[in-house]
Design a protein around this motif. Structure first.
Motif, mmCIF file in Angstrom:
data_model
loop_
_atom_site.group_PDB
_atom_site.id
_atom_site.type_symbol
_atom_site.label_atom_id
_atom_site.label_comp_id
_atom_site.label_asym_id
_atom_site.label_seq_id
_atom_site.Cartn_x
_atom_site.Cartn_y
_atom_site.Cartn_z
ATOM 1 N N PRO A 15 -43.387 10.251 16.102
ATOM 2 C CA PRO A 15 -43.841 8.856 16.119
ATOM 3 C C PRO A 15 -43.274 8.098 17.310
ATOM 4 O O PRO A 15 -42.244 8.469 17.874
ATOM 5 C CB PRO A 15 -43.318 8.301 14.791
ATOM 6 C CG PRO A 15 -42.188 9.194 14.404
ATOM 7 C CD PRO A 15 -42.545 10.556 14.921
ATOM 8 N N ALA A 16 -43.952 7.027 17.702
ATOM 9 C CA ALA A 16 -43.560 6.270 18.896
ATOM 10 C C ALA A 16 -42.161 5.692 18.795
ATOM 11 O O ALA A 16 -41.477 5.518 19.800
ATOM 12 C CB ALA A 16 -44.576 5.159 19.152
ATOM 13 N N ASP A 17 -41.701 5.378 17.583
ATOM 14 C CA ASP A 17 -40.382 4.763 17.421
ATOM 15 C C ASP A 17 -39.294 5.790 17.111
ATOM 16 O O ASP A 17 -38.194 5.424 16.685
ATOM 17 C CB ASP A 17 -40.433 3.704 16.320
ATOM 18 C CG ASP A 17 -40.797 4.294 14.958
ATOM 19 O OD1 ASP A 17 -41.196 5.489 14.903
ATOM 20 O OD2 ASP A 17 -40.695 3.561 13.962
ATOM 21 N N PHE A 18 -39.560 7.060 17.361
ATOM 22 C CA PHE A 18 -38.624 8.124 16.995
ATOM 23 C C PHE A 18 -37.261 7.934 17.655
ATOM 24 O O PHE A 18 -36.222 8.111 17.012
ATOM 25 C CB PHE A 18 -39.203 9.483 17.374
ATOM 26 C CG PHE A 18 -38.291 10.644 17.051
ATOM 27 C CD1 PHE A 18 -38.194 11.120 15.752
ATOM 28 C CD2 PHE A 18 -37.535 11.253 18.046
ATOM 29 C CE1 PHE A 18 -37.348 12.183 15.444
ATOM 30 C CE2 PHE A 18 -36.689 12.315 17.753
ATOM 31 C CZ PHE A 18 -36.603 12.782 16.450
ATOM 32 N N THR A 19 -37.245 7.594 18.942
ATOM 33 C CA THR A 19 -35.970 7.484 19.650
ATOM 34 C C THR A 19 -35.129 6.309 19.151
ATOM 35 O O THR A 19 -33.909 6.307 19.318
ATOM 36 C CB THR A 19 -36.195 7.336 21.165
ATOM 37 O OG1 THR A 19 -37.077 6.240 21.401
ATOM 38 C CG2 THR A 19 -36.799 8.608 21.746
ATOM 39 N N ARG B 68 -38.359 13.614 6.792
ATOM 40 C CA ARG B 68 -39.706 14.027 6.361
ATOM 41 C C ARG B 68 -39.966 15.483 6.728
ATOM 42 O O ARG B 68 -40.458 16.260 5.901
ATOM 43 C CB ARG B 68 -40.747 13.130 7.013
ATOM 44 C CG ARG B 68 -42.177 13.376 6.528
ATOM 45 C CD ARG B 68 -43.168 12.544 7.314
ATOM 46 N NE ARG B 68 -43.324 13.052 8.679
ATOM 47 C CZ ARG B 68 -44.117 14.090 8.992
ATOM 48 N NH1 ARG B 68 -44.786 14.731 8.045
ATOM 49 N NH2 ARG B 68 -44.218 14.477 10.248
ATOM 50 N N ARG B 69 -39.597 15.861 7.920
ATOM 51 C CA ARG B 69 -39.829 17.230 8.356
ATOM 52 C C ARG B 69 -38.959 18.222 7.580
ATOM 53 O O ARG B 69 -39.407 19.304 7.212
ATOM 54 C CB ARG B 69 -39.548 17.350 9.861
ATOM 55 C CG ARG B 69 -40.646 16.754 10.736
ATOM 56 C CD ARG B 69 -40.244 16.763 12.200
ATOM 57 N NE ARG B 69 -41.344 16.342 13.051
ATOM 58 C CZ ARG B 69 -42.217 17.170 13.617
ATOM 59 N NH1 ARG B 69 -42.115 18.476 13.421
ATOM 60 N NH2 ARG B 69 -43.191 16.711 14.377
ATOM 61 N N ARG B 70 -37.687 17.861 7.354
ATOM 62 C CA ARG B 70 -36.814 18.757 6.610
ATOM 63 C C ARG B 70 -37.336 19.003 5.209
ATOM 64 O O ARG B 70 -37.205 20.100 4.652
ATOM 65 C CB ARG B 70 -35.395 18.201 6.561
ATOM 66 C CG ARG B 70 -34.374 19.208 6.047
ATOM 67 C CD ARG B 70 -33.029 18.589 5.717
ATOM 68 N NE ARG B 70 -32.473 17.789 6.776
ATOM 69 C CZ ARG B 70 -32.464 16.463 6.778
ATOM 70 N NH1 ARG B 70 -33.007 15.790 5.760
ATOM 71 N NH2 ARG B 70 -31.915 15.790 7.755
ATOM 72 N N LEU C 61 -42.299 17.234 21.744
ATOM 73 C CA LEU C 61 -41.396 16.136 22.068
ATOM 74 C C LEU C 61 -41.997 15.225 23.116
ATOM 75 O O LEU C 61 -41.838 14.007 23.079
ATOM 76 C CB LEU C 61 -40.056 16.684 22.568
ATOM 77 C CG LEU C 61 -39.220 17.483 21.568
ATOM 78 C CD1 LEU C 61 -37.883 17.846 22.184
ATOM 79 C CD2 LEU C 61 -39.007 16.702 20.279
ATOM 80 N N MET C 62 -42.697 15.830 24.074
ATOM 81 C CA MET C 62 -43.351 15.131 25.161
ATOM 82 C C MET C 62 -44.192 16.167 25.897
ATOM 83 O O MET C 62 -44.045 17.366 25.659
ATOM 84 C CB MET C 62 -42.331 14.486 26.094
ATOM 85 C CG MET C 62 -41.371 15.446 26.736
ATOM 86 S SD MET C 62 -40.069 14.608 27.651
ATOM 87 C CE MET C 62 -39.207 13.754 26.324
ATOM 88 N N PRO C 63 -45.106 15.750 26.773
ATOM 89 C CA PRO C 63 -45.918 16.732 27.494
ATOM 90 C C PRO C 63 -45.049 17.754 28.220
ATOM 91 O O PRO C 63 -44.118 17.403 28.954
ATOM 92 C CB PRO C 63 -46.703 15.862 28.485
ATOM 93 C CG PRO C 63 -46.789 14.527 27.825
ATOM 94 C CD PRO C 63 -45.492 14.363 27.104
ATOM 95 N N GLY D 292 -40.920 5.394 22.923
ATOM 96 C CA GLY D 292 -41.417 6.656 22.411
ATOM 97 C C GLY D 292 -41.086 7.823 23.318
ATOM 98 O O GLY D 292 -40.668 7.664 24.456
ATOM 99 N N PRO D 293 -41.253 9.068 22.804
ATOM 100 C CA PRO D 293 -40.871 10.264 23.528
ATOM 101 C C PRO D 293 -41.557 10.429 24.874
ATOM 102 O O PRO D 293 -40.966 10.912 25.830
ATOM 103 C CB PRO D 293 -41.267 11.395 22.566
ATOM 104 C CG PRO D 293 -41.343 10.763 21.229
ATOM 105 C CD PRO D 293 -41.774 9.348 21.469
#
Length: 276
Positions: free
Chosen positions: A4-8, A17-19, A29-31, A164-165
């Motif tokens: 998500p854009a606010d991850f950092t 959520r992923r765990r 993570l990014m391109p 975001g990332p």
């Protein structure tokens, strides 16, 4: 699966959520930096020592952050290259050398805490946890006091990101370029006038099955120590700050050949007395 854009700004809801889905999930993570994200404590501890993983990219050139001509750094090398460089670093961390640093570390910590004592509330990350190690390492490397704000800004951009990332990649590359230029200049000055100072992604080396995730040879694996240190299977109430937590098998210093070389420092900082 993009972040998500606010991850950092606050990664923990997404990591939790992923765990809950699986200890290993696909991620972009990014391109140019996609692979598998490890969020479980068990794998977070064992994978850094797993011989089936390598720090070096399959083509020898790709790196998730920054220009390819900066490295490889100590964190991006496997033995024997890693062993050679780590041996050089260890010379600066003898027992006597580390013990001699303690008064300076505690003095820096006390100064930061004194500044905090005048505020009704404060962000401990920006006002204490981030500037403290930067100041200590600057002391260790002999960075002049008047130049430390430059180092702090570059380090902040390397370690944090806004927007975001994807936007973080550009900030990281710029910060790495500025840091490289500064360190080259600092090393040149230290060679001319020597002093007493000292100037986590991996790749699958073979096809792997990581807790049900089929990782192909050459794919990248990102081990999130943030997530591992909040694994509820290991830490009851993981989101609660509990300085008396015992046992506390955290992975903040990493594990295996890439573990942090000077772990006593945070203990000194944590035990530094608060100012009156």
């Amino acid at each position: 699966m993009t972040l998500p854009a606010d991850f950092t700004l606050n990664p923990y809801p997404e990591l939790d959520r992923r765990r809950a889905l699986a200890p290993v999930t696909p991620v972009e993570l990014m391109p140019g930096a996609s692979g598998w994200l490890v969020t479980g404590h068990a794998l977070g501890r064992t994978l850094p020592s797993d011989a089936r993983l390598t720090r070096q990219a399959p083509d020898g050139t790709h790196r998730p952050f920054g220009p390819a001509d900066i490295g490889p750094t100590l964190l991006e090398l496997d033995p024997p290259g890693h062993t050679r460089l780590r041996r050089l670093v260890q010379r600066a961390f003898t027992g006597r050398r580390v013990a001699g640093l303690r008064p300076a570390v505690e003095g820096i910590a006390a100064g930061l805490l004194a500044d905090l004592s005048h505020a009704d509330e404060a962000d401990l990350i920006s006002r204490y946890a981030l500037p403290l190690p930067i100041a200590v390492i600057s002391d260790l490397m002999g960075v002049p006091v008047e130049e430390r704000e430059t180092v702090r800004r570059s380090t902040r951009d390397l370690l944090t990101g806004e927007g975001g990332p994807r936007d973080a990649r550009e900030r990281t590359e710029t910060a790495m370029a500025l840091t490289r230029a500064y360190l080259r200049d600092l090393v040149a000055r230290k060679r001319a006038h020597p002093g007493e100072d000292l100037t986590s992604g991996a790749y699958a080396a073979e096809d792997l099955d990581l807790d049900g995730a089929a990782v192909a040879k050459g794919e990248q694996i990102f081990i999130s120590l943030h997530a591992a240190n909040r694994d509820p299977a290991v830490f009851p109430g993981p989101a609660t700050l509990d300085i008396t937590r015992d046992p506390n098998p955290h992975l903040a210093f990493g594990h295996g050949v890439h573990h942090c070389r000077a772990p006593p420092w945070p203990g000194w900082k944590a035990r530094s007395p608060s100012p009156p």
